[in-house]
Each structure stands twice: as structure tokens, then as C-alpha cells.
Design a protein around this motif. Structure first.
Motif, short mmCIF file in Angstrom:
data_model
loop_
_atom_site.label_atom_id
_atom_site.label_comp_id
_atom_site.label_asym_id
_atom_site.label_seq_id
_atom_site.Cartn_x
_atom_site.Cartn_y
_atom_site.Cartn_z
N ALA A 10 83.85 16.70 14.28
CA ALA A 10 82.49 17.13 14.59
C ALA A 10 82.33 17.31 16.10
CB ALA A 10 81.48 16.10 14.10
N LYS A 11 81.45 18.21 16.48
CA LYS A 11 81.09 18.36 17.88
C LYS A 11 80.11 17.26 18.27
CE LYS A 11 81.66 23.34 17.81
NZ LYS A 11 80.97 24.62 17.82
N ASP A 12 79.17 16.93 17.38
CA ASP A 12 78.13 15.94 17.65
C ASP A 12 78.16 14.87 16.56
OD1 ASP A 12 75.77 14.47 17.95
OD2 ASP A 12 74.67 16.22 18.70
N ILE A 13 78.90 13.80 16.81
CA ILE A 13 79.07 12.73 15.82
C ILE A 13 77.73 12.17 15.37
CG2 ILE A 13 79.88 10.35 15.53
CD1 ILE A 13 82.29 11.01 17.19
N ASP A 14 76.86 11.87 16.32
CA ASP A 14 75.61 11.21 15.96
C ASP A 14 74.72 12.10 15.09
OD1 ASP A 14 76.26 8.82 17.23
OD2 ASP A 14 75.55 9.55 19.16
N HIS A 56 85.49 12.94 16.78
CA HIS A 56 85.35 13.92 17.85
C HIS A 56 86.46 13.70 18.88
CE1 HIS A 56 83.61 16.59 20.84
NE2 HIS A 56 83.87 15.64 21.73
N ARG A 57 86.97 14.81 19.34
CA ARG A 57 87.89 14.85 20.48
C ARG A 57 87.59 16.17 21.18
NH1 ARG A 57 93.71 14.65 18.59
NH2 ARG A 57 93.63 16.84 19.09
N TYR A 148 75.01 20.18 -12.74
CA TYR A 148 73.74 20.60 -12.17
C TYR A 148 73.81 20.21 -10.71
CZ TYR A 148 68.82 21.53 -11.48
OH TYR A 148 67.64 22.07 -11.04
N GLU A 149 73.70 21.20 -9.83
CA GLU A 149 73.94 20.94 -8.41
C GLU A 149 73.24 21.95 -7.52
OE1 GLU A 149 78.00 23.46 -7.54
OE2 GLU A 149 78.23 21.46 -8.39
N SER A 150 73.10 21.56 -6.28
CA SER A 150 72.74 22.49 -5.20
C SER A 150 73.82 22.33 -4.13
CB SER A 150 71.36 22.16 -4.63
OG SER A 150 71.37 20.89 -3.99
N VAL A 151 73.84 23.25 -3.18
CA VAL A 151 74.81 23.16 -2.09
C VAL A 151 74.05 23.37 -0.78
CG1 VAL A 151 76.95 24.09 -1.10
CG2 VAL A 151 76.62 24.10 -3.59
N VAL A 152 74.27 22.43 0.14
CA VAL A 152 73.63 22.49 1.45
C VAL A 152 74.71 22.43 2.53
CG1 VAL A 152 71.59 21.32 0.52
CG2 VAL A 152 73.35 19.97 1.68
N LEU A 153 74.32 22.72 3.76
CA LEU A 153 75.24 22.59 4.89
C LEU A 153 74.79 21.44 5.78
CD1 LEU A 153 75.79 26.32 5.98
CD2 LEU A 153 77.15 24.94 4.39
N ASP A 154 75.74 20.61 6.19
CA ASP A 154 75.40 19.56 7.14
C ASP A 154 75.21 20.20 8.51
OD1 ASP A 154 77.89 19.71 8.53
OD2 ASP A 154 78.65 17.83 7.71
N PRO A 155 74.85 19.46 9.55
CA PRO A 155 74.54 20.06 10.85
C PRO A 155 75.67 20.88 11.47
CG PRO A 155 73.71 17.83 10.78
CD PRO A 155 74.53 18.04 9.53
N GLU A 156 76.90 20.69 11.02
CA GLU A 156 78.01 21.45 11.59
C GLU A 156 78.61 22.43 10.60
OE1 GLU A 156 80.54 19.50 14.29
OE2 GLU A 156 78.85 18.57 15.30
#
Length: 164
Positions: A10-14, A56-57, A148-156
Motif C-alpha cells: 500500500a502507498k498509505d498503510i493507515d 509499505h516500502r 450473493y455479493e457486492s464488490v467494492v474497492l478499498d482506498p488503493e
């Protein structure tokens, strides 16, 4: 035997950890930092014991990730793995990768899936995320294989299935 944990860069871990804490009740663990390797990570632990390591690195994610067409025998270790090097700018990008990239799919990690217990909870959580600006890439539905599902994107941009 069980999978001990899954890890993502991730670019932004938090920001990423906060997403999994807020929407999936993950418990965010203390930050680990290895200054010699410029590596940081946090584990997010979920109530059933599953864990996600968010890492992150500074050098990870800075290289252009695409397949470069080069004459046979002229690829470096990186370009053979599909990672373009700075001198590759201007080379032709392979068609199969362009098609995969445009669809947001690639070989390897595809998604995480969280069971939330009921269709109603899938609907409620998906609506909450939508209302709070989380990108929904698949509205709640029953798939061909019965989920039965939906699909979302996390912040990255990592795909997350919300399922029964």
C-alpha cells in the motif's frame, strides 16, 4: 493447516487499515518499522482470526507495471516479469495486458472476500460504503455460482467482495 495471513502493498498503510477497521471490524495492530529496509507494515486482525498484512516500502509501486515487447533474449529479469524499466518508456505495450488493465483485472491476487452473514447485511454495508464515497464496482447480486455479493474497492483499488 490454514492460511496464516494475506499481505498487500500500500502507498498509505493507515488509510487502508482504517478501511478494513471501519467496514469489516478489523483490529489494527501496531506499526512495525524496519529502517534498514525502509519497510513498514501493520496487521489487521479479524474476529475469526484471519489477518491481513498491509505493507509499505518507498520503492514498491513506483515502477511502471506493464509487459514490454522486446526481441527474444533481450529482456532483463524485470521486463521478463512484466515490470518496465526506465529505458523501456516508448516500447510497445503488449495487447493482452492492455485488455486486462482496462478491465481492472490481472494475473495474481484478485480479491478478498468478507462474509457478513446475510443478504440484508450485504445490501446495508454496500449502501453505507456507497454513501460514504467508497467505489462500488459490483452491485449486490446473486452470481452464477450462487453467491450473493457486492464488490467494492478499498482506498488503493484492491477488490473486496462483500458476501453472505
Amino acid at each position: 493447516m490454514k492460511i496464516e495471513h494475506v499481505a498487500i502493498w500500500a502507498k498509505d498503510i493507515d488509510k487502508v487499515c482504517d478501511f478494513y477497521r471501519k467496514y469489516f471490524n478489523g483490529e489494527v495492530q501496531p506499526l512495525y518499522h524496519n529502517p534498514a529496509k525502509q519497510f513498514t507494515s501493520r496487521f489487521v486482525t479479524f474476529e475469526d482470526g484471519a489477518r491481513l498484512e498491509v505493507m509499505h516500502r518507498p520503492d514498491v509501486g513506483t515502477e511502471a507495471m506493464f509487459h514490454v515487447k522486446r526481441p527474444q533474449g533481450e529482456c532483463s529479469a524485470h521486463t521478463c516479469m512484466g515490470i518496465a524499466e526506465p529505458q523501456d518508456v516508448g516500447h510497445e505495450v503488449s495487447q493482452p495486458f492492455q485488455a486486462q488493465h482496462e478491465q481492472g483485472q490481472h494475473l495474481g491476487y484478485a480479491h478478498l472476500s468478507f462474509s457478513v452473514g446475510s443478504k440484508e447485511e450485504v445490501d446495508r454495508l454496500t449502501q453505507k460504503m456507497s454513501d460514504e464515497g467508497i467505489q462500488i464496482v459490483g452491485q449486490p447480486r446473486t452470481t452464477g455460482d450462487g453467491y450473493y455479493e457486492s464488490v467494492v474497492l478499498d482506498p488503493e483499488g484492491n477488490r473486496v467482495e462483500v458476501t453472505v
